[in-house]
Design an enzyme around this catalytic site. Sequence first.
Site, PDB file in Angstrom:
ATOM      1  N   ASP A  45      30.285  39.384  36.541  1.00  0.00           N
ATOM      2  CA  ASP A  45      31.536  39.731  35.857  1.00  0.00           C
ATOM      3  C   ASP A  45      32.225  40.804  36.695  1.00  0.00           C
ATOM      4  OD1 ASP A  45      33.534  40.806  34.313  1.00  0.00           O
ATOM      5  OD2 ASP A  45      32.391  40.703  32.443  1.00  0.00           O
ATOM      6  N   SER A  95      49.593  43.969  33.010  1.00  0.00           N
ATOM      7  CA  SER A  95      48.483  43.983  33.980  1.00  0.00           C
ATOM      8  C   SER A  95      48.944  43.429  35.326  1.00  0.00           C
ATOM      9  CB  SER A  95      47.292  43.183  33.444  1.00  0.00           C
ATOM     10  OG  SER A  95      47.578  41.795  33.450  1.00  0.00           O
ATOM     11  N   LYS A  96      49.801  42.401  35.299  1.00  0.00           N
ATOM     12  CA  LYS A  96      50.277  41.819  36.561  1.00  0.00           C
ATOM     13  C   LYS A  96      51.264  42.767  37.253  1.00  0.00           C
ATOM     14  CE  LYS A  96      48.011  37.834  36.533  1.00  0.00           C
ATOM     15  NZ  LYS A  96      46.869  37.620  37.448  1.00  0.00           N
ATOM     16  N   TYR A 108      49.280  40.840  29.375  1.00  0.00           N
ATOM     17  CA  TYR A 108      49.223  40.075  30.625  1.00  0.00           C
ATOM     18  C   TYR A 108      50.321  40.540  31.584  1.00  0.00           C
ATOM     19  CZ  TYR A 108      49.051  35.880  33.608  1.00  0.00           C
ATOM     20  OH  TYR A 108      48.946  35.000  34.660  1.00  0.00           O
ATOM     21  N   SER A 158      51.707  36.529  38.752  1.00  0.00           N
ATOM     22  CA  SER A 158      52.356  35.533  37.901  1.00  0.00           C
ATOM     23  C   SER A 158      53.842  35.864  37.783  1.00  0.00           C
ATOM     24  CB  SER A 158      51.706  35.622  36.507  1.00  0.00           C
ATOM     25  OG  SER A 158      52.476  34.947  35.554  1.00  0.00           O
TER      26      SER A 158
HETATM   27  N1  NAP Z   1      47.357  28.616  35.198  1.00  0.00           N
HETATM   28  C1  NAP Z   1      48.570  29.135  35.175  1.00  0.00           C
HETATM   29  O1  NAP Z   1      49.513  28.555  34.610  1.00  0.00           O
HETATM   30  C2  NAP Z   1      48.840  30.452  35.867  1.00  0.00           C
HETATM   31  C3  NAP Z   1      50.183  30.887  35.941  1.00  0.00           C
HETATM   32  C4  NAP Z   1      50.439  32.103  36.583  1.00  0.00           C
HETATM   33  C5  NAP Z   1      49.423  32.847  37.111  1.00  0.00           C
HETATM   34  N2  NAP Z   1      48.134  32.395  37.024  1.00  0.00           N
HETATM   35  C6  NAP Z   1      47.070  33.258  37.561  1.00  0.00           C
HETATM   36  O2  NAP Z   1      46.222  32.506  38.404  1.00  0.00           O
HETATM   37  C7  NAP Z   1      44.891  33.006  38.310  1.00  0.00           C
HETATM   38  C8  NAP Z   1      43.932  31.873  37.969  1.00  0.00           C
HETATM   39  O3  NAP Z   1      44.348  31.255  36.766  1.00  0.00           O
HETATM   40  P1  NAP Z   1      43.656  29.917  36.200  1.00  0.00           P
HETATM   41  O4  NAP Z   1      44.631  29.290  35.292  1.00  0.00           O
HETATM   42  O5  NAP Z   1      43.077  29.125  37.311  1.00  0.00           O
HETATM   43  O6  NAP Z   1      42.491  30.584  35.303  1.00  0.00           O
HETATM   44  P2  NAP Z   1      41.180  29.953  34.651  1.00  0.00           P
HETATM   45  O7  NAP Z   1      41.239  28.457  34.634  1.00  0.00           O
HETATM   46  O8  NAP Z   1      40.962  30.663  33.369  1.00  0.00           O
HETATM   47  O9  NAP Z   1      40.031  30.352  35.668  1.00  0.00           O
HETATM   48  C9  NAP Z   1      39.637  31.680  35.786  1.00  0.00           C
HETATM   49  C10 NAP Z   1      38.434  31.750  36.695  1.00  0.00           C
HETATM   50  O10 NAP Z   1      37.985  33.103  36.729  1.00  0.00           O
HETATM   51  C11 NAP Z   1      36.636  33.199  36.254  1.00  0.00           C
HETATM   52  N3  NAP Z   1      36.568  34.495  35.549  1.00  0.00           N
HETATM   53  C12 NAP Z   1      37.263  34.902  34.473  1.00  0.00           C
HETATM   54  N4  NAP Z   1      36.983  36.178  34.180  1.00  0.00           N
HETATM   55  C13 NAP Z   1      36.085  36.584  35.107  1.00  0.00           C
HETATM   56  C14 NAP Z   1      35.418  37.811  35.354  1.00  0.00           C
HETATM   57  N5  NAP Z   1      35.623  38.883  34.575  1.00  0.00           N
HETATM   58  N6  NAP Z   1      34.554  37.901  36.400  1.00  0.00           N
HETATM   59  C15 NAP Z   1      34.353  36.823  37.214  1.00  0.00           C
HETATM   60  N7  NAP Z   1      34.964  35.637  37.035  1.00  0.00           N
HETATM   61  C16 NAP Z   1      35.824  35.528  35.991  1.00  0.00           C
HETATM   62  C17 NAP Z   1      36.445  31.946  35.379  1.00  0.00           C
HETATM   63  O11 NAP Z   1      35.099  31.531  35.292  1.00  0.00           O
HETATM   64  P3  NAP Z   1      34.103  32.041  34.121  1.00  0.00           P
HETATM   65  O12 NAP Z   1      34.910  32.019  32.847  1.00  0.00           O
HETATM   66  O13 NAP Z   1      32.981  31.064  34.142  1.00  0.00           O
HETATM   67  O14 NAP Z   1      33.709  33.416  34.523  1.00  0.00           O
HETATM   68  C18 NAP Z   1      37.250  30.935  36.223  1.00  0.00           C
HETATM   69  O15 NAP Z   1      36.513  30.518  37.347  1.00  0.00           O
HETATM   70  C19 NAP Z   1      44.932  34.131  37.265  1.00  0.00           C
HETATM   71  O16 NAP Z   1      45.054  35.373  37.887  1.00  0.00           O
HETATM   72  C20 NAP Z   1      46.173  33.809  36.471  1.00  0.00           C
HETATM   73  O17 NAP Z   1      46.718  34.952  35.864  1.00  0.00           O
HETATM   74  C21 NAP Z   1      47.824  31.226  36.396  1.00  0.00           C
END
Ligand code: NAP
Length: 273
Positions: free
Chosen positions: A65, A159-160, A156, A143
């Site tokens: 984590d 934090s960003k 959110y 983001s």
């Molecule tokens: N998807 C979107 O629409 C979107 C839009 C704008 C920005 N973003 C940004 O892009 C990034 C990735 O987003 P995503 O949608 O791919 O997220 P996601 O599907 O929730 O994946 C998050 C990843 O991080 C891991 N994780 C979460 N908390 C953790 C921690 N404390 N320590 C270690 N690993 C951790 C999760 O695995 P485990 O849960 O197994 O630990 C998973 O591998 C984020 O920063 C998000 O803010 C996403």
Amino acid sequence: MAKVKLTGKVAVITGSSRGIGKAIAIDLAKQGVSIVLNGRNQERLDEAKVAVEKVHDKVITVCCDISEKDAGKNLIQSAIGHFGQLDILINNVGVSNRGNVGESDPEVFKKVFASNLFGAVNPTIAAMPELRKTKGSIVFISSLAGIRGIPGMSAYCSSKMALRAVAESIRLEEKVNDIHVGLILVGITQIEHNKEAIAADGSMQTLEKRDDKKGVQTMEYVASVVTKNIRKRKFIYTLTGIGKLNSFMQARFPMLVEKIILKNLHKFEERRQ
Ligand SMILES: NC(=O)c1ccc[n+]([C@@H]2O[C@H](COP(=O)([O-])OP(=O)(O)OC[C@H]3O[C@@H](n4cnc5c(N)ncnc54)[C@H](OP(=O)(O)O)[C@@H]3O)[C@@H](O)[C@H]2O)c1
């Protein structure tokens, strides 16, 4: 500046067991980069490792984590211990929240900042000595929600915004060491199964799939932008036309942006699902 060759480099990608982080890992592997995957669930990490191994076998997993202080050190030490160097750190871990400020448990802010800010600062500080040696890259995955506060996602958004300040400070502090810092403002993107956000009461809420929604980017496209950012050693990259327009308008006409958002509050409600 000439494009940087990525073959033979080593990358740590936090939160890469699924979603955008996994797509970044696969894209970098295709460029010949050795990969360190991270997440909190070993089973999911093993699945992601198999996906990277379809490209090459220079990949390890570190289950921790990253919001915990020592996890940053352990992750970076594992990478250097196994591959002998570190060239790229992608701070990808991020969790979103749902709910207005007035209805939220203050713990929501603690949880979001633990993942999104401390989860980036912990590995960044640990990686700095090695990245100074390799003149490497630190990329923060942010983001469009980091451009201005939007309704229902204040933890959110804030934090960003904090990540942006950290990225700007490091660019100034480490200029002398030639460390590249990137900040990618990602728009709404496809998600993998079980992605969760933190609800107003602090519980986890599973998000609906959004593959068929208009304007949703693929994870692979976001990953390709991150790779390009590293190769060109650029600072900020804002994805999507709406994102670019939003950045431009917010800097020059913030009150107009506020008016537009107030007129379209219902659309924010729908998009938060
Ligand atoms: N998807 C979107 O629409 C979107 C839009 C704008 C920005 N973003 C940004 O892009 C990034 C990735 O987003 P995503 O949608 O791919 O997220 P996601 O599907 O929730 O994946 C998050 C990843 O991080 C891991 N994780 C979460 N908390 C953790 C921690 N404390 N320590 C270690 N690993 C951790 C999760 O695995 P485990 O849960 O197994 O630990 C998973 O591998 C984020 O920063 C998000 O803010 C996403």
